[in-house]
Write a protein that holds these residues in place. Sequence first.
Motif, PDB file in Angstrom:
ATOM      1  N   LEU A 189     -27.833  45.007 -55.803  1.00  0.00           N
ATOM      2  CA  LEU A 189     -28.350  44.536 -54.520  1.00  0.00           C
ATOM      3  C   LEU A 189     -29.471  45.469 -54.065  1.00  0.00           C
ATOM      4  CD1 LEU A 189     -27.967  42.622 -51.996  1.00  0.00           C
ATOM      5  CD2 LEU A 189     -26.526  44.441 -51.066  1.00  0.00           C
ATOM      6  N   VAL A 190     -30.667  44.949 -53.883  1.00  0.00           N
ATOM      7  CA  VAL A 190     -31.796  45.754 -53.434  1.00  0.00           C
ATOM      8  C   VAL A 190     -31.841  45.718 -51.912  1.00  0.00           C
ATOM      9  CG1 VAL A 190     -34.298  46.004 -53.429  1.00  0.00           C
ATOM     10  CG2 VAL A 190     -33.119  45.356 -55.525  1.00  0.00           C
ATOM     11  N   LEU A 191     -31.822  46.894 -51.301  1.00  0.00           N
ATOM     12  CA  LEU A 191     -31.842  47.009 -49.846  1.00  0.00           C
ATOM     13  C   LEU A 191     -33.230  47.430 -49.387  1.00  0.00           C
ATOM     14  CD1 LEU A 191     -28.440  48.831 -49.593  1.00  0.00           C
ATOM     15  CD2 LEU A 191     -28.906  46.571 -48.653  1.00  0.00           C
ATOM     16  N   VAL A 192     -33.812  46.615 -48.526  1.00  0.00           N
ATOM     17  CA  VAL A 192     -35.144  46.881 -47.988  1.00  0.00           C
ATOM     18  C   VAL A 192     -35.020  47.034 -46.482  1.00  0.00           C
ATOM     19  CG1 VAL A 192     -37.502  46.036 -47.728  1.00  0.00           C
ATOM     20  CG2 VAL A 192     -36.215  45.517 -49.812  1.00  0.00           C
ATOM     21  N   ALA A 193     -35.361  48.202 -45.965  1.00  0.00           N
ATOM     22  CA  ALA A 193     -35.323  48.462 -44.525  1.00  0.00           C
ATOM     23  C   ALA A 193     -36.755  48.644 -44.031  1.00  0.00           C
ATOM     24  CB  ALA A 193     -34.495  49.708 -44.225  1.00  0.00           C
ATOM     25  N   VAL A 194     -37.122  47.903 -42.983  1.00  0.00           N
ATOM     26  CA  VAL A 194     -38.496  47.958 -42.482  1.00  0.00           C
ATOM     27  C   VAL A 194     -38.465  47.952 -40.955  1.00  0.00           C
ATOM     28  CG1 VAL A 194     -38.750  45.437 -42.564  1.00  0.00           C
ATOM     29  CG2 VAL A 194     -40.792  46.887 -42.615  1.00  0.00           C
ATOM     30  N   LEU A 209     -43.942  39.272 -35.711  1.00  0.00           N
ATOM     31  CA  LEU A 209     -43.370  40.527 -36.181  1.00  0.00           C
ATOM     32  C   LEU A 209     -44.382  41.237 -37.064  1.00  0.00           C
ATOM     33  CD1 LEU A 209     -39.739  39.348 -37.065  1.00  0.00           C
ATOM     34  CD2 LEU A 209     -40.624  40.181 -34.885  1.00  0.00           C
ATOM     35  N   ASN A 210     -44.761  42.432 -36.640  1.00  0.00           N
ATOM     36  CA  ASN A 210     -45.782  43.200 -37.361  1.00  0.00           C
ATOM     37  C   ASN A 210     -45.135  44.424 -38.001  1.00  0.00           C
ATOM     38  OD1 ASN A 210     -48.269  44.203 -38.260  1.00  0.00           O
ATOM     39  ND2 ASN A 210     -48.569  45.365 -36.381  1.00  0.00           N
ATOM     40  N   PRO A 211     -44.824  44.352 -39.313  1.00  0.00           N
ATOM     41  CA  PRO A 211     -44.121  45.467 -39.965  1.00  0.00           C
ATOM     42  C   PRO A 211     -45.024  46.672 -40.194  1.00  0.00           C
ATOM     43  CG  PRO A 211     -44.738  43.819 -41.592  1.00  0.00           C
ATOM     44  CD  PRO A 211     -45.121  43.250 -40.250  1.00  0.00           C
ATOM     45  N   ASN A 212     -44.440  47.846 -40.122  1.00  0.00           N
ATOM     46  CA  ASN A 212     -45.138  49.074 -40.463  1.00  0.00           C
ATOM     47  C   ASN A 212     -44.801  49.409 -41.911  1.00  0.00           C
ATOM     48  OD1 ASN A 212     -46.217  51.661 -40.691  1.00  0.00           O
ATOM     49  ND2 ASN A 212     -44.516  52.632 -39.610  1.00  0.00           N
ATOM     50  N   LEU A 213     -45.729  49.127 -42.818  1.00  0.00           N
ATOM     51  CA  LEU A 213     -45.458  49.295 -44.241  1.00  0.00           C
ATOM     52  C   LEU A 213     -45.925  50.643 -44.781  1.00  0.00           C
ATOM     53  CD1 LEU A 213     -46.237  45.693 -45.563  1.00  0.00           C
ATOM     54  CD2 LEU A 213     -44.068  46.684 -44.801  1.00  0.00           C
ATOM     55  N   ASP A 214     -46.218  51.572 -43.872  1.00  0.00           N
ATOM     56  CA  ASP A 214     -46.487  52.932 -44.311  1.00  0.00           C
ATOM     57  C   ASP A 214     -45.180  53.544 -44.806  1.00  0.00           C
ATOM     58  OD1 ASP A 214     -49.067  52.594 -43.558  1.00  0.00           O
ATOM     59  OD2 ASP A 214     -48.869  53.607 -41.624  1.00  0.00           O
ATOM     60  N   SER A 215     -45.277  54.727 -45.402  1.00  0.00           N
ATOM     61  CA  SER A 215     -44.087  55.343 -45.987  1.00  0.00           C
ATOM     62  C   SER A 215     -42.970  55.544 -44.976  1.00  0.00           C
ATOM     63  CB  SER A 215     -44.459  56.687 -46.623  1.00  0.00           C
ATOM     64  OG  SER A 215     -45.058  57.534 -45.651  1.00  0.00           O
ATOM     65  N   GLY A 216     -43.305  55.820 -43.729  1.00  0.00           N
ATOM     66  CA  GLY A 216     -42.274  56.054 -42.734  1.00  0.00           C
ATOM     67  C   GLY A 216     -41.611  54.798 -42.227  1.00  0.00           C
ATOM     68  N   GLY A 217     -42.260  53.654 -42.388  1.00  0.00           N
ATOM     69  CA  GLY A 217     -41.724  52.410 -41.844  1.00  0.00           C
ATOM     70  C   GLY A 217     -41.010  51.556 -42.849  1.00  0.00           C
ATOM     71  N   LEU A 218     -40.898  52.005 -44.078  1.00  0.00           N
ATOM     72  CA  LEU A 218     -40.300  51.192 -45.136  1.00  0.00           C
ATOM     73  C   LEU A 218     -39.451  52.057 -46.052  1.00  0.00           C
ATOM     74  CD1 LEU A 218     -40.214  48.426 -46.687  1.00  0.00           C
ATOM     75  CD2 LEU A 218     -42.190  49.247 -47.972  1.00  0.00           C
ATOM     76  N   LYS A 219     -38.227  51.633 -46.283  1.00  0.00           N
ATOM     77  CA  LYS A 219     -37.349  52.304 -47.245  1.00  0.00           C
ATOM     78  C   LYS A 219     -36.724  51.237 -48.133  1.00  0.00           C
ATOM     79  CE  LYS A 219     -37.575  56.628 -45.849  1.00  0.00           C
ATOM     80  NZ  LYS A 219     -36.583  57.227 -44.954  1.00  0.00           N
ATOM     81  N   CYS A 220     -36.569  51.556 -49.393  1.00  0.00           N
ATOM     82  CA  CYS A 220     -36.022  50.579 -50.343  1.00  0.00           C
ATOM     83  C   CYS A 220     -35.168  51.301 -51.369  1.00  0.00           C
ATOM     84  CB  CYS A 220     -37.153  49.812 -51.026  1.00  0.00           C
ATOM     85  SG  CYS A 220     -36.593  48.426 -52.018  1.00  0.00           S
ATOM     86  N   VAL A 221     -33.931  50.835 -51.544  1.00  0.00           N
ATOM     87  CA  VAL A 221     -33.022  51.420 -52.533  1.00  0.00           C
ATOM     88  C   VAL A 221     -32.258  50.285 -53.215  1.00  0.00           C
ATOM     89  CG1 VAL A 221     -32.715  53.587 -51.285  1.00  0.00           C
ATOM     90  CG2 VAL A 221     -31.178  51.678 -50.814  1.00  0.00           C
ATOM     91  N   ILE A 222     -31.573  50.606 -54.308  1.00  0.00           N
ATOM     92  CA  ILE A 222     -30.765  49.616 -55.015  1.00  0.00           C
ATOM     93  C   ILE A 222     -29.333  50.118 -55.117  1.00  0.00           C
ATOM     94  CG2 ILE A 222     -31.408  50.560 -57.277  1.00  0.00           C
ATOM     95  CD1 ILE A 222     -31.158  47.665 -58.370  1.00  0.00           C
ATOM     96  N   SER A 223     -28.393  49.217 -54.897  1.00  0.00           N
ATOM     97  CA  SER A 223     -26.982  49.577 -54.993  1.00  0.00           C
ATOM     98  C   SER A 223     -26.545  49.508 -56.450  1.00  0.00           C
ATOM     99  CB  SER A 223     -26.141  48.611 -54.156  1.00  0.00           C
ATOM    100  OG  SER A 223     -26.003  47.369 -54.830  1.00  0.00           O
ATOM    101  N   ARG A 266     -31.833  39.212 -57.330  1.00  0.00           N
ATOM    102  CA  ARG A 266     -32.789  38.488 -58.177  1.00  0.00           C
ATOM    103  C   ARG A 266     -32.234  37.133 -58.588  1.00  0.00           C
ATOM    104  NH1 ARG A 266     -34.865  41.149 -63.678  1.00  0.00           N
ATOM    105  NH2 ARG A 266     -32.671  40.856 -64.178  1.00  0.00           N
ATOM    106  N   CYS A 267     -33.108  36.144 -58.576  1.00  0.00           N
ATOM    107  CA  CYS A 267     -32.731  34.791 -59.001  1.00  0.00           C
ATOM    108  C   CYS A 267     -32.695  34.748 -60.528  1.00  0.00           C
ATOM    109  CB  CYS A 267     -33.737  33.771 -58.469  1.00  0.00           C
ATOM    110  SG  CYS A 267     -33.381  32.077 -58.970  1.00  0.00           S
ATOM    111  N   PRO A 268     -31.585  34.338 -61.137  1.00  0.00           N
ATOM    112  CA  PRO A 268     -31.472  34.352 -62.601  1.00  0.00           C
ATOM    113  C   PRO A 268     -32.262  33.236 -63.274  1.00  0.00           C
ATOM    114  CG  PRO A 268     -29.508  33.399 -61.634  1.00  0.00           C
ATOM    115  CD  PRO A 268     -30.348  33.880 -60.486  1.00  0.00           C
ATOM    116  N   ILE A 269     -32.724  32.268 -62.507  1.00  0.00           N
ATOM    117  CA  ILE A 269     -33.420  31.119 -63.092  1.00  0.00           C
ATOM    118  C   ILE A 269     -34.926  31.329 -63.127  1.00  0.00           C
ATOM    119  CG2 ILE A 269     -33.865  28.639 -62.867  1.00  0.00           C
ATOM    120  CD1 ILE A 269     -31.158  28.362 -61.525  1.00  0.00           C
TER     121      ILE A 269
END
Length: 316
Positions: free
Chosen positions: A222-227, A204-218, A249-252
């Motif tokens: 909960l952090v949502l990462v779409a790639v 799997l070869n992700p496109n990490l340019d601005s168009g291939g990656l979106k990230c938001v937080i609820s 996030r892991c609390p430990i």
Amino acid sequence: MGLSERERAECRKLLELLETDELMALADTVTNRLVLPEGRQEAIHAILVYSESVEELLKRKKVYRDTIFKYLTGQGVVVSPGSEKHQLIHCAKKHCSGQLKDHIAKTEDIKPNKQNCEQRQKQQDENDWHGLGREFCQWFFELLNSQHPLGRPSKEQWGPQHFWEDVKLKFCYNTLEQNMEEYVGAELVSLRLLSLVKEEYLLLNPNLDSGGLKCVISPHGLVLVAVAGTVHRGNICLGIFEQIFGLIRCPIRENTWKIKLTNLKIVGENALEPGAQVQKPSIKYESNELTELYNGKELSMIEPQILSNMCTELGE
């Protein structure tokens, strides 16, 4: 590569905030114990000479979050007291390179403007979460692809430890017909994703340019990462994929995020419209649409029709 003259000067200010024993320990780590400084200034000099970049230096465990925060505030950079280390590093990198010079203001010079402050904070938050999403995807896909029989071995071990115990995976793949699989539990999810590269020989070869990656937080953290990216077997491109992760996030363990839920959609080239070409994959959703789509909903409960729409959009 090394640090520029400006970056050295700024990093020196930050290192001056460390205690002497911390500087000595950091110098040992950075130089791999090949340099034995006799005092603070020699230690600082060695650290600056042997550091490849600002980010590499600031990511060191001995460079604490509080130290970076103290440095930034001392330079007049306005940051939230609740910022995490990776967010402060992102800000410090820009300041050290001079990219924040138009946004820096000493406390006594700040003129309150609620709208401007909110817009600036929103933009900063988006940059911070995008940086986190990019860093996560680089780590995840590099580790997953390393499990391929012909892949480059990773020092880190793949396994259920990277997932929450009740993690959910929805896997939809469309070659000649659409298929749907669902898995619950860290062990099952880990093994199913592993089988894609270890047994089915996919990469799997992700496109990490601005168009291939979106990230938001609820609102619930909960952090949502779409790639989006391309799927390969050997030298052949088989199609495209879209994967959405829900991270908590892991609390430990500090600065550690684990996968709470994930949705993977693979579209084979032969499932695309006749004559359609596999273009550079991109995420069609806007950030607010992602938030609205997943706010208060479990990712595993996404309707198949939505997945079908994702498939259609990626094929456009």
